[in-house]
Motif scaffolding. Structure first.
Motif, PDB file in Angstrom:
ATOM      1  N   PRO A   5       0.822  -1.217   0.000  1.00 27.65           N
ATOM      2  CA  PRO A   5       0.000   0.000   0.000  1.00 27.65           C
ATOM      3  C   PRO A   5       0.854   1.264   0.000  1.00 27.65           C
ATOM      4  CG  PRO A   5      -0.712  -1.513   1.716  1.00 27.65           C
ATOM      5  CD  PRO A   5       0.516  -2.118   1.107  1.00 27.65           C
TER       6      PRO A   5
ATOM      7  N   GLU B 141      28.681   3.836  19.614  1.00 27.90           N
ATOM      8  CA  GLU B 141      27.507   3.122  20.119  1.00 27.90           C
ATOM      9  C   GLU B 141      27.913   1.896  20.945  1.00 27.90           C
ATOM     10  OE1 GLU B 141      24.339   3.860  19.837  1.00 27.90           O
ATOM     11  OE2 GLU B 141      24.551   5.617  18.544  1.00 27.90           O
ATOM     12  N   ASP B 142      26.993   1.486  21.793  1.00 29.62           N
ATOM     13  CA  ASP B 142      27.266   0.347  22.673  1.00 29.62           C
ATOM     14  C   ASP B 142      27.494  -0.952  21.908  1.00 29.62           C
ATOM     15  OD1 ASP B 142      26.944   2.040  24.741  1.00 29.62           O
ATOM     16  OD2 ASP B 142      25.006   1.296  25.399  1.00 29.62           O
ATOM     17  N   TYR B 143      26.775  -1.139  20.791  1.00 28.71           N
ATOM     18  CA  TYR B 143      26.902  -2.443  20.124  1.00 28.71           C
ATOM     19  C   TYR B 143      28.249  -2.617  19.452  1.00 28.71           C
ATOM     20  CZ  TYR B 143      24.969   0.517  16.434  1.00 28.71           C
ATOM     21  OH  TYR B 143      24.735   1.542  15.569  1.00 28.71           O
TER      22      TYR B 143
ATOM     23  N   THR C 265      30.119  -4.082  22.179  1.00 31.08           N
ATOM     24  CA  THR C 265      29.730  -5.487  22.276  1.00 31.08           C
ATOM     25  C   THR C 265      30.497  -6.320  21.257  1.00 31.08           C
ATOM     26  OG1 THR C 265      27.520  -4.779  22.899  1.00 31.08           O
ATOM     27  CG2 THR C 265      27.776  -7.078  22.255  1.00 31.08           C
TER      28      THR C 265
ATOM     29  N   LYS D 171      36.092  -6.220  10.676  1.00 36.25           N
ATOM     30  CA  LYS D 171      34.705  -6.681  10.655  1.00 36.25           C
ATOM     31  C   LYS D 171      33.824  -5.820  11.545  1.00 36.25           C
ATOM     32  CE  LYS D 171      35.001 -11.302   8.954  1.00 36.25           C
ATOM     33  NZ  LYS D 171      35.313 -12.686   9.330  1.00 36.25           N
TER      34      LYS D 171
ATOM     35  N   ARG E 177      30.925  -4.809   9.259  1.00 37.00           N
ATOM     36  CA  ARG E 177      29.693  -5.522   9.547  1.00 37.00           C
ATOM     37  C   ARG E 177      28.792  -4.754  10.496  1.00 37.00           C
ATOM     38  NH1 ARG E 177      30.052 -11.730  11.430  1.00 37.00           N
ATOM     39  NH2 ARG E 177      31.104 -12.035   9.443  1.00 37.00           N
ATOM     40  N   HIS E 178      29.401  -4.136  11.502  1.00 38.04           N
ATOM     41  CA  HIS E 178      28.558  -3.507  12.523  1.00 38.04           C
ATOM     42  C   HIS E 178      28.402  -2.006  12.314  1.00 38.04           C
ATOM     43  CE1 HIS E 178      28.076  -7.083  15.025  1.00 38.04           C
ATOM     44  NE2 HIS E 178      29.319  -7.373  14.696  1.00 38.04           N
TER      45      HIS E 178
ATOM     46  N   ARG F 119      26.860  -0.652   8.235  1.00 31.71           N
ATOM     47  CA  ARG F 119      25.452  -0.832   7.911  1.00 31.71           C
ATOM     48  C   ARG F 119      24.569   0.064   8.773  1.00 31.71           C
ATOM     49  NH1 ARG F 119      21.757  -6.067   7.858  1.00 31.71           N
ATOM     50  NH2 ARG F 119      19.869  -4.959   7.256  1.00 31.71           N
ATOM     51  N   ASN F 120      24.983   0.255  10.023  1.00 30.48           N
ATOM     52  CA  ASN F 120      24.201   1.148  10.873  1.00 30.48           C
ATOM     53  C   ASN F 120      24.334   2.603  10.460  1.00 30.48           C
ATOM     54  OD1 ASN F 120      22.719  -0.084  13.267  1.00 30.48           O
ATOM     55  ND2 ASN F 120      24.614  -1.260  13.200  1.00 30.48           N
TER      56      ASN F 120
ATOM     57  N   LEU G 285      17.985  -1.524   4.654  1.00 31.10           N
ATOM     58  CA  LEU G 285      19.151  -1.261   5.497  1.00 31.10           C
ATOM     59  C   LEU G 285      18.838  -1.391   6.973  1.00 31.10           C
ATOM     60  CD1 LEU G 285      20.428   1.824   3.529  1.00 31.10           C
ATOM     61  CD2 LEU G 285      21.534  -0.400   3.661  1.00 31.10           C
TER      62      LEU G 285
ATOM     63  N   PRO H  63      15.983  -2.834   9.659  1.00 30.74           N
ATOM     64  CA  PRO H  63      14.736  -3.580   9.839  1.00 30.74           C
ATOM     65  C   PRO H  63      13.728  -2.843  10.716  1.00 30.74           C
ATOM     66  CG  PRO H  63      16.504  -4.532  11.151  1.00 30.74           C
ATOM     67  CD  PRO H  63      17.137  -3.505  10.259  1.00 30.74           C
ATOM     68  N   ARG H  64      14.187  -1.808  11.431  1.00 31.19           N
ATOM     69  CA  ARG H  64      13.227  -1.082  12.275  1.00 31.19           C
ATOM     70  C   ARG H  64      12.341  -0.158  11.463  1.00 31.19           C
ATOM     71  NH1 ARG H  64      17.723   1.282  16.054  1.00 31.19           N
ATOM     72  NH2 ARG H  64      18.649   1.295  14.003  1.00 31.19           N
TER      73      ARG H  64
ATOM     74  N   PHE I 188      26.471  -5.855  29.333  1.00 34.06           N
ATOM     75  CA  PHE I 188      26.465  -4.423  29.627  1.00 34.06           C
ATOM     76  C   PHE I 188      25.143  -3.957  30.213  1.00 34.06           C
ATOM     77  CE2 PHE I 188      29.300  -5.264  26.090  1.00 34.06           C
ATOM     78  CZ  PHE I 188      30.474  -4.695  26.547  1.00 34.06           C
TER      79      PHE I 188
ATOM     80  N   THR J  63      20.702  -0.876  23.694  1.00 42.72           N
ATOM     81  CA  THR J  63      21.655  -0.354  22.722  1.00 42.72           C
ATOM     82  C   THR J  63      22.876  -1.255  22.540  1.00 42.72           C
ATOM     83  OG1 THR J  63      22.693   0.925  24.468  1.00 42.72           O
ATOM     84  CG2 THR J  63      21.061   2.061  23.144  1.00 42.72           C
ATOM     85  N   ALA J  64      22.971  -2.310  23.361  1.00 48.55           N
ATOM     86  CA  ALA J  64      24.180  -3.136  23.302  1.00 48.55           C
ATOM     87  C   ALA J  64      24.137  -4.139  22.153  1.00 48.55           C
ATOM     88  CB  ALA J  64      24.396  -3.854  24.617  1.00 48.55           C
ATOM     89  N   LEU J  65      22.964  -4.312  21.554  1.00 48.08           N
ATOM     90  CA  LEU J  65      22.874  -5.221  20.409  1.00 48.08           C
ATOM     91  C   LEU J  65      22.796  -4.409  19.119  1.00 48.08           C
ATOM     92  CD1 LEU J  65      20.291  -7.731  21.888  1.00 48.08           C
ATOM     93  CD2 LEU J  65      22.627  -8.277  21.237  1.00 48.08           C
ATOM     94  N   ASN J  66      23.415  -4.927  18.082  1.00 48.62           N
ATOM     95  CA  ASN J  66      23.370  -4.257  16.775  1.00 48.62           C
ATOM     96  C   ASN J  66      21.931  -4.262  16.248  1.00 48.62           C
ATOM     97  OD1 ASN J  66      23.566  -3.475  14.128  1.00 48.62           O
ATOM     98  ND2 ASN J  66      25.455  -4.605  13.744  1.00 48.62           N
TER      99      ASN J  66
ATOM    100  N   VAL K 187      20.577  -3.694  13.450  1.00 51.02           N
ATOM    101  CA  VAL K 187      20.250  -4.127  12.086  1.00 51.02           C
ATOM    102  C   VAL K 187      20.652  -5.579  11.817  1.00 51.02           C
ATOM    103  CG1 VAL K 187      20.419  -1.769  11.235  1.00 51.02           C
ATOM    104  CG2 VAL K 187      22.385  -3.271  11.013  1.00 51.02           C
TER     105      VAL K 187
ATOM    106  N   TYR L 278      14.868  -9.498  15.132  1.00 50.93           N
ATOM    107  CA  TYR L 278      15.763  -8.357  15.291  1.00 50.93           C
ATOM    108  C   TYR L 278      15.625  -7.836  16.720  1.00 50.93           C
ATOM    109  CZ  TYR L 278      16.579  -8.185  10.289  1.00 50.93           C
ATOM    110  OH  TYR L 278      16.964  -8.486   9.019  1.00 50.93           O
TER     111      TYR L 278
ATOM    112  N   HIS M  97      14.940  -5.022  18.046  1.00 51.12           N
ATOM    113  CA  HIS M  97      13.813  -4.157  18.399  1.00 51.12           C
ATOM    114  C   HIS M  97      12.514  -4.918  18.582  1.00 51.12           C
ATOM    115  CE1 HIS M  97      13.199  -4.373  14.008  1.00 51.12           C
ATOM    116  NE2 HIS M  97      11.945  -4.131  14.279  1.00 51.12           N
TER     117      HIS M  97
ATOM    118  N   MET N 153      22.111 -11.128  25.319  1.00 47.15           N
ATOM    119  CA  MET N 153      23.478 -10.733  25.662  1.00 47.15           C
ATOM    120  C   MET N 153      24.144 -11.805  26.517  1.00 47.15           C
ATOM    121  SD  MET N 153      24.434  -7.863  24.349  1.00 47.15           S
ATOM    122  CE  MET N 153      25.863  -7.434  25.344  1.00 47.15           C
TER     123      MET N 153
ATOM    124  N   LEU O  81      -5.115   3.789   3.402  1.00 41.06           N
ATOM    125  CA  LEU O  81      -4.303   2.659   2.949  1.00 41.06           C
ATOM    126  C   LEU O  81      -3.293   2.132   3.976  1.00 41.06           C
ATOM    127  CD1 LEU O  81      -3.457   3.545  -0.757  1.00 41.06           C
ATOM    128  CD2 LEU O  81      -5.033   1.798   0.042  1.00 41.06           C
TER     129      LEU O  81
END
Lengths: 313, 541
Positions: free
Chosen positions: A3, A210-212, A215, A225, A229-230, A233-234, A307, A309-310, B98, B103-106, B108, B153, B155, B166, B292
């Protein structure tokens, strides 16, 4: 998604209509009579009037507009006043060089700008970062024709590696095609490299905090990487946005660049059409360009969902 | 003893950059973590507890350099290890979780992929084996339906679920040391209780040594075997849980524990003043319905009714998503309520249009949670304090005089008006926020998690200030919190919210002594260290 896509496609209709009205009126309200141009210097008033009659230019404006739109809706872009050919044929013949130049330029741009932007962000504050940023300022400030002539002087005239000007159709083989495109594409890409490298740096730099990212490092991931990878893309949404805009600006800017590099694309076609008051060709090319703009914008918005998913529409 | 420890830190000193307010982030610290043991490092912000963890992991920010000492992981010094060796050790022998699971996980990448990434880095397993292992460990940390969730994901998961991811990621290769840096601080109490239980279970089953960093004595009481207390980068004292909680030797430790609010509310006389604010049948619905597009409706607040009297502190407690902040924002008309009525000074304001609402904006003021973000960093404190009164027609000179008085009232120097927010500590900034709210002489003061971001000792002072101000100005205070210890101490009456609805309301002492709703009981039981009393300077278990 479905839609949303439909809604966005429907929304292009009013945009295109506004553009159509605008370009139609602009051509007719500015001085310059196509019939007089076609008639030449020695045509009599009666002869010019006759030409005007055949082109349909003596009808009321509204009638002309309705006929034009009606024809477009049936897929008929009209016949060129000047080239005496179908406008659609002209566009098909001229679109390849324009698209080639724009695409090759964008590929060069992305291939250079994104890696150096990422590198500058990763080593921010270091000499690499300073060089990239310095280049970026330089790229903004040197005009494209200076870069173009500089490249031609070094690589065509001194080293004879590339041809000075002109275009070779892809039908004649990929090698001659790319051979002719390298210099103009490089010259054109400089300013976009400057812009997109800067954008990439800022965007990646922000993500690296960022925190990730922490991680990923805590997992024992390698720095390459972590970046590719992290981080990248973000950081991609703003970067892709400016790449899309750069592409749109490129396509719209061909009028100038094709004149400089003598490439027989839509840009040169537009210049010829404007000089000769060739209303149907100008109208069709402007409509086409605006359609490209709208579609690129749509493509940028849709790419967000791939890019990140949110983001969902 | 030495060769038994999972982690042995000796004489560790980490230098701060020259611009910092002290020389070292940590100075000459030493402690050990044994296999199967949970060592809690407790301290307030700036105590150096996170820096210690980062030094062990080799994840110190560039500006910080270790200048002496060793951090031995299974006998191997990580301070002198090469970066290649450190990468090999991370994820296999030492792993970290953490504070902020959000926020500690990517954002995307799929959560399963992020767990499998550890295996990809450190093992030779194939892609399908990695996926199978990821599902297995997700099952082990009790995530529901791991077969499906592996493709989700971040979120799409709740905070607690993300923290489980984690933990799964940290434990998938069975490290001998797990460092947990405030892993439950950002979680709701009920989730916190579950995560603490999970960490304890996993640690016992696998014999992992855990270095657990926290500021919360409730959490310490809940899970620690041994405790290390830190302040300003030095170790104040260390000992077993019972030693430290039961017989603290140092004044700082005693002070820290004395600052932890008691779970037992004091007796309070009901406040019988005139009504300051009354809310009835308040609804707030989020969601859009349009051309829509599908409609997705969230009922953030449903049928909320209560009365707030002058001089009274009414608490709203609940977990995230319970609608407590939504209610506060509706009352301050920062968002527009969907339905219902809000009466302020006898005037219905729920539906008042903005132009006619303006005079009433003065009457309701909010103090927000994060003092670091709720002051404009580019404006001086003086500008922040005078802006609102000047909006309501007070001259600049009068507003400045008043701002100076307010600064002394909240315990700050009146001469600090031309300083910027970053020149103040968190607690001081929150005092400035309170002063700003008071500057327009409100009738209702809303404190939305106003002390949640503060260290316990500072928290105690700010709570005292709020209570003092309420009394002095006969203010009606709406106190929103997730912290049941804080609520017990400051609120006259309490509203318990869940999923946008009020499940219980009554006098605080009564709600704590005899909770009527099962959810209230659940909340009270879940509070960490609920059965431990810290208030007397030492804990009575």
């Amino acid at each position: 998604m479905g839609p949303y896509l439909l809604k966005r496609l429907l929304a292009t209709i009013p945009v295109m209509l506004v553009v159509a009205v605008f370009i139609f009126l602009l051509l007719r309200l500015t001085p310059g009579d196509p019939a007089a141009m076609i008639g030449g210097d020695y045509a009599t008033e009666a002869q010019i009037d006759e030409i005007r009659q055949t082109l349909g230019l003596n009808e009321p404006l509204l009638t002309q507009f309705v006929i034009w739109i009606g024809n477009i809706l049936q897929g008929d872009l009209g016949e060129s006043f000047f080239f005496k050919k179908q406008v659609s044929e002209l566009i098909v013949a001229r679109i390849e060089p324009t698209l080639s130049l724009s695409l090759v330029t964008i590929i060069f741009t992305v291939a250079i700008a994104v890696p150096i932007g990422v590198l500058a962000a990763y080593r921010h504050g270091s000499w690499i970062d300073r060089i990239v940023m310095g280049f970026s300022v330089l790229g903004f400030s040197v005009p494209v024709f200076v870069i173009g002539f500089g490249l031609i002087y070094v690589f065509s005239l001194q080293l004879s590696w590339f041809p000075v000007q002109g275009y070779n159709r892809i039908g004649n083989g990929v090698t001659p095609w790319i051979h002719n495109l390298i210099l103009p594409a490089l010259a054109l890409s400089v300013i976009f490299v400057a812009f997109i490298a800067r954008m990439t740096r800022t965007s990646v730099l922000e993500v690296l905090g960022e925190d990730y990212i922490r991680t990923a490092r805590a997992k024992g991931q390698t720095e390459t990487k972590v970046l590719m990878r992290h981080a990248l893309r973000n950081a991609a949404v703003p970067i892709v946005t400016v790449i899309g805009f750069a592409f749109a600006i490129l396509v719209g800017g061909v009028v100038v660049t094709e004149s400089v590099f003598n490439i027989p694309g839509l840009g040169l076609l537009t210049v010829d059409a404007v000089l000769n008051r060739d209303f149907p060709t100008i109208q069709a090319v402007v409509l086409l360009f605006s359609l490209v703009y709208v579609m690129i914008n749509l493509a940028i918005d849709l790419s967000y969902t791939l890019l990140d998913p949110r983001i969902r529409y | 003893m030495t060769d038994m420890s999972v982690l042995e830190i000796q004489n560790l000193t980490v230098r701060l950059p020259a611009s910092a307010d002290r020389d070292n982030a940590v100075t000459d610290i030493g402690f050990t973590v044994n296999p199967g043991e949970i060592v809690c490092v407790v301290g307030e912000s700036g105590s150096g507890k996170s820096v210690t963890a980062q030094a062990v992991m080799g994840l110190l920010p560039r500006e910080l350099t270790p200048t002496q000492g060793v951090t031995r992981l299974d006998g191997e010094d990580t301070l002198t290890a090469s970066s290649q060796r450190l990468r090999d050790l991370r994820g296999t022998q030492m792993a970290m979780i953490f504070q902020e699971p959000m926020t500690a996980l990517n954002p995307v990448a799929r959560v399963g992929t992020q767990i499998a990434e550890v295996l990809e880095i450190h093992t030779k397993l194939t892609a399908s084996e990695r996926r199978a292992r990821a599902i297995e460990i997700m099952d082990a940390v009790q995530l529901p339906d791991p077969d499906k969730m592996v493709d989700a994901y971040p979120h799409q998961l709740s905070g607690g679920q993300r923290q489980r991811i984690m933990i799964a990621m940290a434990l998938v290769l069975d490290p001998s040391l797990l460092i947990a840096d405030e892993p439950t601080t950002a979680l709701d109490v009920t989730t916190q209780a579950q995560i603490l239980k999970l960490i304890k279970e996993m640690q016992q089953r696998r014999g992992t040594g855990v270095l657990f960093i926290t500021h919360d004595f409730g959490v310490v009481a809940e899970i620690a075997d041994r405790v290390v207390v830190m302040q300003h980068g030095r170790i104040i004292e260390q000992g077993t849980r019972d030693q430290i909680l039961g017989f603290p030797q140092q004044d700082y430790t005693k002070m820290l524990m004395a600052s932890v609010p008691s779970m037992t509310p004091p007796e309070r006389t009901p406040v019988g003043g005139p009504e300051a604010l009354s809310v009835s049948h308040l609804d707030k619905t989020y969601g859009r319905r349009g051309f829509l597009s599908q409609s997705r409706i969230v009922q953030a607040a449903q049928d909320v009714s209560f009365v707030l009297r002058k001089g009274e502190t009414l608490g709203i407690v609940g977990e995230s998503g319970s609608g407590k902040s939504t209610v506060a924002r509706c009352i301050a008309r920062l968002i527009d309520p969907t339905k219902g009525s809000i009466t302020l000074q006898g005037r219905e304001i729920a539906t008042l249009p903005e132009t006619r609402l303006r005079p009433y904006r003065r009457a309701v003021q909010i103090v927000f949670q994060d003092p670091y973000r709720s002051l404009n960093p580019r404006r001086t404190v003086g500008q922040s304090l005078t802006e609102a009164p000047m909006n309501f027609g007070i001259t600049r000179q009068d507003a400045l005089t008043q701002a100076r008085d307010l600064m002394s009232l909240v315990g700050l120097s009146p001469d600090a008006l031309d300083r910027y927010p970053h020149q103040f500590s968190g607690g001081q900034r929150q005092r400035i926020c309170i002063a700003r709210a008071l500057a327009v002489k409100p009738d209702v003061l809303i404190a939305d998690e106003a002390v949640s971001a503060l260290d316990v000792s500072v928290q105690a002072q700010v709570l005292e200030l709020l209570d003092d101000i309420r009394e002095r100005y006969n203010l009606a205070m709406l106190f929103i919190t997730h912290d049941l210890r804080v609520a017990a101490q400051i609120c006259d009456r309490l509203i318990v919210m869940k999923s946008g609805k009020i499940v219980e309301q009554g006098a605080t002492a009564q709600v704590y002594a005899a909770p009527q709703d099962s959810y209230t009981r659940l909340l009270l039981d879940a509070a960490p260290g609920a059965n431990v009393e810290f208030g007397q300077g030492s804990a009575v278990g």
